[in-house]
Design a protein around this motif. Structure first.
Motif, PDB file in Angstrom:
ATOM      1  N   GLU A  42      15.806 -27.296  21.028  1.00 26.72           N
ATOM      2  CA  GLU A  42      15.863 -25.923  20.513  1.00 26.72           C
ATOM      3  C   GLU A  42      17.011 -25.771  19.516  1.00 26.72           C
ATOM      4  O   GLU A  42      16.840 -25.178  18.452  1.00 26.72           O
ATOM      5  N   ASP A  43      18.175 -26.335  19.851  1.00 25.90           N
ATOM      6  CA  ASP A  43      19.320 -26.270  18.943  1.00 25.90           C
ATOM      7  C   ASP A  43      19.014 -26.963  17.608  1.00 25.90           C
ATOM      8  O   ASP A  43      19.331 -26.442  16.540  1.00 25.90           O
ATOM      9  N   LEU A  44      18.409 -28.138  17.676  1.00 20.02           N
ATOM     10  CA  LEU A  44      18.090 -28.867  16.452  1.00 20.02           C
ATOM     11  C   LEU A  44      17.040 -28.135  15.624  1.00 20.02           C
ATOM     12  O   LEU A  44      17.114 -28.118  14.390  1.00 20.02           O
ATOM     13  N   THR A  45      16.071 -27.504  16.292  1.00 22.86           N
ATOM     14  CA  THR A  45      15.065 -26.719  15.572  1.00 22.86           C
ATOM     15  C   THR A  45      15.742 -25.586  14.817  1.00 22.86           C
ATOM     16  O   THR A  45      15.454 -25.347  13.635  1.00 22.86           O
ATOM     17  N   GLN A  46      16.667 -24.907  15.474  1.00 24.91           N
ATOM     18  CA  GLN A  46      17.401 -23.828  14.816  1.00 24.91           C
ATOM     19  C   GLN A  46      18.234 -24.357  13.647  1.00 24.91           C
ATOM     20  O   GLN A  46      18.324 -23.721  12.601  1.00 24.91           O
ATOM     21  N   GLN A  47      18.815 -25.540  13.822  1.00 28.92           N
ATOM     22  CA  GLN A  47      19.613 -26.125  12.744  1.00 28.92           C
ATOM     23  C   GLN A  47      18.753 -26.450  11.530  1.00 28.92           C
ATOM     24  O   GLN A  47      19.199 -26.306  10.385  1.00 28.92           O
ATOM     25  N   VAL A  48      17.516 -26.902  11.764  1.00 29.51           N
ATOM     26  CA  VAL A  48      16.599 -27.146  10.639  1.00 29.51           C
ATOM     27  C   VAL A  48      16.400 -25.850   9.870  1.00 29.51           C
ATOM     28  O   VAL A  48      16.530 -25.813   8.638  1.00 29.51           O
ATOM     29  N   PHE A  49      16.093 -24.765  10.582  1.00 29.32           N
ATOM     30  CA  PHE A  49      15.864 -23.485   9.918  1.00 29.32           C
ATOM     31  C   PHE A  49      17.117 -23.026   9.169  1.00 29.32           C
ATOM     32  O   PHE A  49      17.024 -22.546   8.033  1.00 29.32           O
ATOM     33  N   LEU A  50      18.274 -23.191   9.788  1.00 32.59           N
ATOM     34  CA  LEU A  50      19.520 -22.780   9.137  1.00 32.59           C
ATOM     35  C   LEU A  50      19.769 -23.568   7.859  1.00 32.59           C
ATOM     36  O   LEU A  50      20.164 -23.001   6.836  1.00 32.59           O
ATOM     37  N   ARG A  51      19.532 -24.871   7.914  1.00 32.31           N
ATOM     38  CA  ARG A  51      19.725 -25.691   6.706  1.00 32.31           C
ATOM     39  C   ARG A  51      18.753 -25.285   5.604  1.00 32.31           C
ATOM     40  O   ARG A  51      19.115 -25.241   4.433  1.00 32.31           O
ATOM     41  N   LEU A  52      17.516 -25.017   5.986  1.00 27.27           N
ATOM     42  CA  LEU A  52      16.529 -24.617   4.988  1.00 27.27           C
ATOM     43  C   LEU A  52      16.908 -23.283   4.350  1.00 27.27           C
ATOM     44  O   LEU A  52      16.832 -23.126   3.134  1.00 27.27           O
ATOM     45  N   LEU A  53      17.315 -22.343   5.176  1.00 26.38           N
ATOM     46  CA  LEU A  53      17.645 -21.013   4.660  1.00 26.38           C
ATOM     47  C   LEU A  53      18.971 -21.009   3.907  1.00 26.38           C
ATOM     48  O   LEU A  53      19.097 -20.355   2.878  1.00 26.38           O
ATOM     49  N   ALA A  54      19.951 -21.744   4.388  1.00 28.22           N
ATOM     50  CA  ALA A  54      21.261 -21.764   3.738  1.00 28.22           C
ATOM     51  C   ALA A  54      21.212 -22.498   2.402  1.00 28.22           C
ATOM     52  O   ALA A  54      21.899 -22.127   1.464  1.00 28.22           O
ATOM     53  N   GLY A  55      20.382 -23.510   2.311  1.00 27.10           N
ATOM     54  CA  GLY A  55      20.349 -24.316   1.097  1.00 27.10           C
ATOM     55  C   GLY A  55      19.285 -23.934   0.103  1.00 27.10           C
ATOM     56  O   GLY A  55      19.124 -24.581  -0.917  1.00 27.10           O
ATOM     57  N   ARG A  56      18.541 -22.881   0.354  1.00 27.25           N
ATOM     58  CA  ARG A  56      17.395 -22.593  -0.509  1.00 27.25           C
ATOM     59  C   ARG A  56      17.780 -22.218  -1.925  1.00 27.25           C
ATOM     60  O   ARG A  56      17.009 -22.409  -2.842  1.00 27.25           O
ATOM     61  N   ASN A  57      18.997 -21.690  -2.157  1.00 20.86           N
ATOM     62  CA  ASN A  57      19.380 -21.329  -3.520  1.00 20.86           C
ATOM     63  C   ASN A  57      19.510 -22.553  -4.416  1.00 20.86           C
ATOM     64  O   ASN A  57      19.308 -22.455  -5.609  1.00 20.86           O
ATOM     65  N   GLY A  58      19.829 -23.702  -3.847  1.00 17.13           N
ATOM     66  CA  GLY A  58      19.933 -24.916  -4.646  1.00 17.13           C
ATOM     67  C   GLY A  58      18.680 -25.760  -4.622  1.00 17.13           C
ATOM     68  O   GLY A  58      18.634 -26.825  -5.208  1.00 17.13           O
ATOM     69  N   LEU A  59      17.649 -25.304  -3.946  1.00 18.07           N
ATOM     70  CA  LEU A  59      16.452 -26.109  -3.787  1.00 18.07           C
ATOM     71  C   LEU A  59      15.452 -25.973  -4.922  1.00 18.07           C
ATOM     72  O   LEU A  59      14.686 -26.881  -5.165  1.00 18.07           O
ATOM     73  N   GLY A  60      15.418 -24.841  -5.565  1.00 18.13           N
ATOM     74  CA  GLY A  60      14.317 -24.588  -6.479  1.00 18.13           C
ATOM     75  C   GLY A  60      13.107 -24.256  -5.631  1.00 18.13           C
ATOM     76  O   GLY A  60      13.222 -23.855  -4.485  1.00 18.13           O
TER      77      GLY A  60
END
Length: 184
Positions: A42-60
């Motif tokens: 569960e923690d790792l799943t949340q971390q995936v979402f956090l990384r995706l949301l936090a890094g989306r400005n640099g993702l294109g």
């Protein structure tokens, strides 16, 4: 074609909910198969979402996020494993040296440089051959056979029926069997 999750660099208040709805179950299954600890998964799943949301400005824009999401998940597992190996220390008096010797001998035999190289070459050849089947069939086969996702989980990711996923897996399996001499 089934629904796809799209990650964009623009502000999108519904993105977190869409990511959760689309990827929570497959990510939990992915992590649980690898660690068998529900809280950690569960923690790792949340971390995936956090990384995706936090890094989306640099993702294109990422049109087909499925592969990207599971790459982030695999990287998190790798990071977790590295941290655990650095921080795990066990007193020498609790280690069974005979058992360690047997495990090391088995590992060396099973992972000799020649076997590792042959395995990598064989896998690379099979993955390259799968490119001839098309991206969807290749990706479905990889998710099922290498990532151990169930047909139902893959079907949810791609917006297909479990039967369609099964047909893609069978198609890829037969193709590889014929190519490598296992079939008629």
């Amino acid at each position: 074609m089934g629904p796809r999750t799209r990650i964009t660099s623009e502000e999108d208040p519904g993105l977190a909910a869409r990511l959760d709805a689309r990827f929570r179950r497959p990510l939990m299954s992915y992590f649980l198969r690898r660690m068998r600890d529900h809280a950690e998964a569960e923690d790792l799943t949340q971390q995936v979402f956090l990384r995706l949301l936090a890094g989306r400005n640099g993702l294109g824009d990422i049109e087909h996020a499925e592969g990207f999401v599971f790459t982030v998940a695999a990287n998190l597992l790798r990071d977790r494993s590295r941290r655990a190996s650095r921080h795990y220390e066990r007193p020498l008096d609790t280690i069974d040296l005979d058992l360690v010797g047997e495990v090391v001998a088995d590992a060396v035999e099973a992972r000799s440089p020649e076997r590792v190289l042959l395995g990598r070459e064989s896998l690379a050849g099979a993955l390259k051959a799968l490119d001839r089947l098309g991206a969807k069939t290749r990706d479905i086969f990889i998710l099922h056979r290498l990532e151990n996702l169930k047909h139902r989980e893959i079907a949810e990711l791609y917006g297909l029926s479990a039967s369609s996923v099964e047909k893609h897996v069978i198609k890829a399996t037969l193709f590889l069997a014929r190519r490598y001499g296992g079939g008629s």
